[in-house]
Write a protein that holds these residues in place. Structure first.
Motif, PDB file in Angstrom:
ATOM      1  N   ASP A 159       0.824  -1.208   0.000  1.00  0.00           N
ATOM      2  CA  ASP A 159       0.000   0.000   0.000  1.00  0.00           C
ATOM      3  C   ASP A 159       0.856   1.256   0.000  1.00  0.00           C
ATOM      4  N   ALA A 160       1.956   1.226   0.738  1.00  0.00           N
ATOM      5  CA  ALA A 160       2.786   2.422   0.903  1.00  0.00           C
ATOM      6  C   ALA A 160       3.448   2.859  -0.398  1.00  0.00           C
ATOM      7  N   LEU A 161       3.595   1.953  -1.368  1.00  0.00           N
ATOM      8  CA  LEU A 161       4.249   2.311  -2.623  1.00  0.00           C
ATOM      9  C   LEU A 161       3.467   3.378  -3.390  1.00  0.00           C
ATOM     10  N   ARG A 162       2.157   3.472  -3.144  1.00  0.00           N
ATOM     11  CA  ARG A 162       1.333   4.465  -3.841  1.00  0.00           C
ATOM     12  C   ARG A 162       1.141   5.728  -3.014  1.00  0.00           C
ATOM     13  N   GLN A 163       1.500   5.679  -1.755  1.00  0.00           N
ATOM     14  CA  GLN A 163       1.145   6.750  -0.832  1.00  0.00           C
ATOM     15  C   GLN A 163       2.267   7.781  -0.720  1.00  0.00           C
ATOM     16  N   ARG A 164       1.857   9.047  -0.638  1.00  0.00           N
ATOM     17  CA  ARG A 164       2.804  10.145  -0.481  1.00  0.00           C
ATOM     18  C   ARG A 164       2.375  10.982   0.712  1.00  0.00           C
ATOM     19  N   VAL A 165       3.324  11.370   1.542  1.00  0.00           N
ATOM     20  CA  VAL A 165       3.015  12.148   2.739  1.00  0.00           C
ATOM     21  C   VAL A 165       3.021  13.632   2.389  1.00  0.00           C
ATOM     22  N   THR A 166       1.984  14.337   2.796  1.00  0.00           N
ATOM     23  CA  THR A 166       1.895  15.780   2.543  1.00  0.00           C
ATOM     24  C   THR A 166       2.063  16.588   3.823  1.00  0.00           C
ATOM     25  N   ALA A 167       1.850  15.972   4.964  1.00  0.00           N
ATOM     26  CA  ALA A 167       2.024  16.661   6.241  1.00  0.00           C
ATOM     27  C   ALA A 167       2.176  15.618   7.330  1.00  0.00           C
ATOM     28  N   ALA A 168       2.872  15.985   8.397  1.00  0.00           N
ATOM     29  CA  ALA A 168       3.038  15.073   9.523  1.00  0.00           C
ATOM     30  C   ALA A 168       3.308  15.876  10.781  1.00  0.00           C
ATOM     31  N   SER A 169       2.809  15.401  11.901  1.00  0.00           N
ATOM     32  CA  SER A 169       3.039  16.085  13.166  1.00  0.00           C
ATOM     33  C   SER A 169       2.863  15.120  14.320  1.00  0.00           C
ATOM     34  N   VAL A 170       3.482  15.432  15.438  1.00  0.00           N
ATOM     35  CA  VAL A 170       3.270  14.669  16.672  1.00  0.00           C
ATOM     36  C   VAL A 170       1.937  15.098  17.259  1.00  0.00           C
ATOM     37  N   THR A 171       1.037  14.140  17.435  1.00  0.00           N
ATOM     38  CA  THR A 171      -0.302  14.459  17.941  1.00  0.00           C
ATOM     39  C   THR A 171      -0.547  13.905  19.336  1.00  0.00           C
ATOM     40  N   GLU A 172       0.363  13.098  19.857  1.00  0.00           N
ATOM     41  CA  GLU A 172       0.209  12.629  21.234  1.00  0.00           C
ATOM     42  C   GLU A 172       1.576  12.234  21.773  1.00  0.00           C
ATOM     43  N   GLU A 173       1.823  12.594  23.014  1.00  0.00           N
ATOM     44  CA  GLU A 173       3.047  12.225  23.708  1.00  0.00           C
ATOM     45  C   GLU A 173       2.699  11.447  24.966  1.00  0.00           C
ATOM     46  N   ALA A 174       3.703  10.786  25.532  1.00  0.00           N
ATOM     47  CA  ALA A 174       3.520  10.037  26.776  1.00  0.00           C
ATOM     48  C   ALA A 174       2.339   9.075  26.661  1.00  0.00           C
ATOM     49  N   VAL A 175       2.360   8.259  25.613  1.00  0.00           N
ATOM     50  CA  VAL A 175       1.286   7.298  25.383  1.00  0.00           C
ATOM     51  C   VAL A 175       1.380   6.179  26.418  1.00  0.00           C
ATOM     52  N   THR A 176       0.272   5.842  27.039  1.00  0.00           N
ATOM     53  CA  THR A 176       0.263   4.825  28.085  1.00  0.00           C
ATOM     54  C   THR A 176       0.128   3.425  27.479  1.00  0.00           C
ATOM     55  N   THR A 177       0.412   2.418  28.272  1.00  0.00           N
ATOM     56  CA  THR A 177       0.255   1.043  27.808  1.00  0.00           C
ATOM     57  C   THR A 177      -1.202   0.747  27.468  1.00  0.00           C
ATOM     58  N   THR A 178      -2.118   1.315  28.247  1.00  0.00           N
ATOM     59  CA  THR A 178      -3.548   1.119  27.965  1.00  0.00           C
ATOM     60  C   THR A 178      -3.923   1.705  26.618  1.00  0.00           C
ATOM     61  N   GLU A 179      -3.439   2.908  26.321  1.00  0.00           N
ATOM     62  CA  GLU A 179      -3.743   3.548  25.038  1.00  0.00           C
ATOM     63  C   GLU A 179      -3.161   2.750  23.883  1.00  0.00           C
ATOM     64  N   ILE A 180      -1.949   2.232  24.056  1.00  0.00           N
ATOM     65  CA  ILE A 180      -1.353   1.416  23.000  1.00  0.00           C
ATOM     66  C   ILE A 180      -2.211   0.185  22.744  1.00  0.00           C
ATOM     67  N   GLY A 181      -2.709  -0.446  23.803  1.00  0.00           N
ATOM     68  CA  GLY A 181      -3.576  -1.597  23.637  1.00  0.00           C
ATOM     69  C   GLY A 181      -4.860  -1.262  22.912  1.00  0.00           C
ATOM     70  N   GLU A 182      -5.412  -0.066  23.155  1.00  0.00           N
ATOM     71  CA  GLU A 182      -6.631   0.362  22.465  1.00  0.00           C
ATOM     72  C   GLU A 182      -6.350   0.675  21.002  1.00  0.00           C
ATOM     73  N   MET A 183      -5.162   1.174  20.712  1.00  0.00           N
ATOM     74  CA  MET A 183      -4.805   1.477  19.333  1.00  0.00           C
ATOM     75  C   MET A 183      -4.534   0.205  18.537  1.00  0.00           C
ATOM     76  N   SER A 184      -3.876  -0.757  19.156  1.00  0.00           N
ATOM     77  CA  SER A 184      -3.508  -1.987  18.454  1.00  0.00           C
ATOM     78  C   SER A 184      -3.347  -3.119  19.453  1.00  0.00           C
ATOM     79  N   SER A 185      -4.333  -3.977  19.529  1.00  0.00           N
ATOM     80  CA  SER A 185      -4.239  -5.116  20.436  1.00  0.00           C
ATOM     81  C   SER A 185      -3.146  -6.069  19.974  1.00  0.00           C
ATOM     82  N   PHE A 186      -2.930  -6.136  18.640  1.00  0.00           N
ATOM     83  CA  PHE A 186      -1.873  -7.013  18.151  1.00  0.00           C
ATOM     84  C   PHE A 186      -0.504  -6.535  18.608  1.00  0.00           C
TER      85      PHE A 186
END
Length: 311
Positions: free
Chosen positions: A90-117
């Motif tokens: 998928d990434a071969l077709r994708q181009r980034v136009t903007a990027a920024s840090v949107t969260e810091e100090a992510v907790t273990t609980t938040e990581i689990g909610e973002m990706s259980s895998f």
């Protein structure tokens, strides 16, 4: 099953946990032309470098090697046996136009909610250690196969020692796992990737049930016999394209007489909640194959296969 979790890890629901959720977090947007020199001085630069590398190759295997150079040592991305090729494809077709840090100090609980895998991939000690410094970088991407052409992906990024001696004074930011990278097309491509690697029709049928929506005939043992899937193992996809999105329940039922008879009103409503049609062009070992159309829909915010038919 780990493979299903890999696909689910890229579901879009987790973006709600990260995007704009912490106003106090740094949110400096980096736009403009990417440098030709590798720059991994910060989390945003690392994410941008990932897409810069993807824009310079047409080989999924070659890009996967480059991407692993940017991957954290504890990340599934650094393990060629655990990272689905569709993620790099998928990434071969994708181009980034903007990027920024949107969260810091992510907790273990938040990581689990973002990706259980991803959370389950790590040991408890590794998860705590990584979470202590993990940030979320949100990248705005363009992709010609996405409705509207533009979408956002969140990346979990964390620092690790630059050298093998464990010196913490010099550290590089490395990619942990993407959040929100799953698309209708990637779900279809994973089906044909499984078809190409399946030992036989019965093994493929088991894999397909893991990729199928819970209301799909493909999700049941008696919905589609293994013999019907045996022929699929000789086919490979050559192209995918998003044909439509947001079909109503009536439009879903009109796609296929068999599917209409299979789905209850509640099933139709579940599919109509969020769905898409994906055209796929196939080729066999000997000749050019047909162009078919997949109906896919979200289940727990992850794109799943519903049914295939001629467009």
């Amino acid at each position: 099953m780990r493979r299903r979790s890999l696909l689910s890890a890229c579901g879009t629901a987790a973006l709600g946990v990260t995007l704009g959720s912490t106003p106090a977090a740094a949110a400096v947007t980096h736009e403009g032309h990417d440098s030709d020199e590798t720059d991994t001085d910060g989390p945003v630069a690392t994410v941008r470098e990932y897409y810069r590398l993807s824009s310079k190759t047409t080989s999924v295997d070659g890009f996967a090697v480059d991407a692993r150079r940017l991957s954290h040592r504890v990340s599934p991305l650094s393990d060629p046996d655990e990272t689905p090729p569709m993620l790099f494809d998928d990434a071969l077709r994708q181009r980034v136009t903007a990027a920024s840090v949107t969260e810091e100090a992510v907790t273990t609980t938040e990581i689990g909610e973002m990706s259980s895998f991803f959370a389950g991939w790590l040991s408890t000690a590794e998860l705590r250690r990584v979470a202590a410094e993990t940030v979320v970088v949100t990248a705005t991407l363009t992709d010609p196969q996405i409705v509207g052409g533009t979408f956002q992906v969140g990346w979990l990024v964390a620092p690790e020692p630059a050298g093998s001696d464990g010196d913490d004074e010099e550290r590089n930011w490395r990619l942990l796992w993407p959040v929100g990278a799953n698309t209708p097309q990637s779900a279809v491509r994973e089906y044909y990737r499984q078809a190409a690697t399946a030992a036989d029709g019965e093994a493929f049928a088991l894999e397909v049930r893991e990729l199928a929506h819970e209301v799909s005939p493909l999700a049941t043992e008696d919905g589609v016999p293994a013999m019907a899937l045996q022929s699929e193992t000789s086919l490979r996809f050559t192209d995918t394209a998003l044909a439509d999105r947001g079909l109503t329940a009536d439009e879903v039922s009109s796609l296929s007489g068999f599917l209409d008879g299979w789905l209850s009103e509640d099933d139709l409503a579940a599919v109509a909640d969020e769905n898409a049609l994906v055209d796929v062009t196939l080729a066999s070992d000997d000749t050019g194959g047909p162009t078919l159309q997949w109906l896919v829909a979200t289940e727990d915010d992850d794109w799943r296969l519903v049914w295939i038919d001629e467009p």
